[in-house]
Design an enzyme around this catalytic site. Structure first.
Site: not given
Ligand code: IDP
Ligand code: MG
Length: 140
Positions: A14, A54, A117, A120, A131
């Site tokens: 990212k 997304y 974070n 992905h 994807e």
């Molecule tokens: P993942 O990337 O671990 O699969 P997902 O729940 O699919 O997590 O969420 C996609 C992305 O959206 C996350 O990697 C993160 O960057 C963002 N995200 C997820 N939950 C939150 C939140 O509660 N607040 C802000 N950003 C979030």
């Molecule tokens: Mg996810």
């Protein structure tokens, strides 16, 4: 004996990972786990491309901010292939929230928030197919 399941999964460095110059270290972790690189490209995501990727999250409160973030700088999109590739990449990445991610995982080491974070990883065989073809339609 359990049959060997060769999978292809999508990983994205990212914009925060790109800015921190972590591409090499991230690739090294995947390679050391035995996975093989199947495709790699740098993209400057448009809003539409990020929203399409997304789209499962489009009703979530964090969606607008996530799209802002994903279009804030270059990303590096990669397809990784190997036995159990989907789970392997998610294990190496760590939990979504860096504070909850296991020590030594990419997100624990370098993630700054649940949104920022670093990486992905596809979360299952259905999503990995969607994807991978979303970014690499010609990959076989
Ligand atoms: P993942 O990337 O671990 O699969 P997902 O729940 O699919 O997590 O969420 C996609 C992305 O959206 C996350 O990697 C993160 O960057 C963002 N995200 C997820 N939950 C939150 C939140 O509660 N607040 C802000 N950003 C979030
Ligand atoms: Mg996810």
């Amino acid at each position: 004996m359990t049959p060997i399941r060769i999978e292809t999964t999508l990983s994205i460095v990212k914009p925060d990972g790109f800015k921190k110059r972590l591409i090499g270290k991230i690739i090294q972790k995947y390679e050391e786990s035995g996975l093989t690189l199947a495709a790699i490209q740098r993209f400057d995501l448009t809003r539409a491309k990020a929203e399409g990727f997304y789209s499962v999250h489009k009703e979530r409160p964090f969606f607008p901010s996530l799209i802002e973030f994903m279009t804030s700088g270059p990303v590096v999109v990669m397809a990784w292939r190997g036995e159990g590739a989907i789970d392997k990449v998610r294990e190496i990445n760590g939990a979504t929230d860096p504070k909850k991610a296991a020590p030594g995982t990419i997100r624990a080491l370098w993630g700054e928030s649940i949104q920022n974070n670093i990486v992905h990883g596809s979360d299952g065989s259905g999503t990995s197919k969607f994807e991978v073809s979303y970014f690499f339609p010609d990959l076989r």
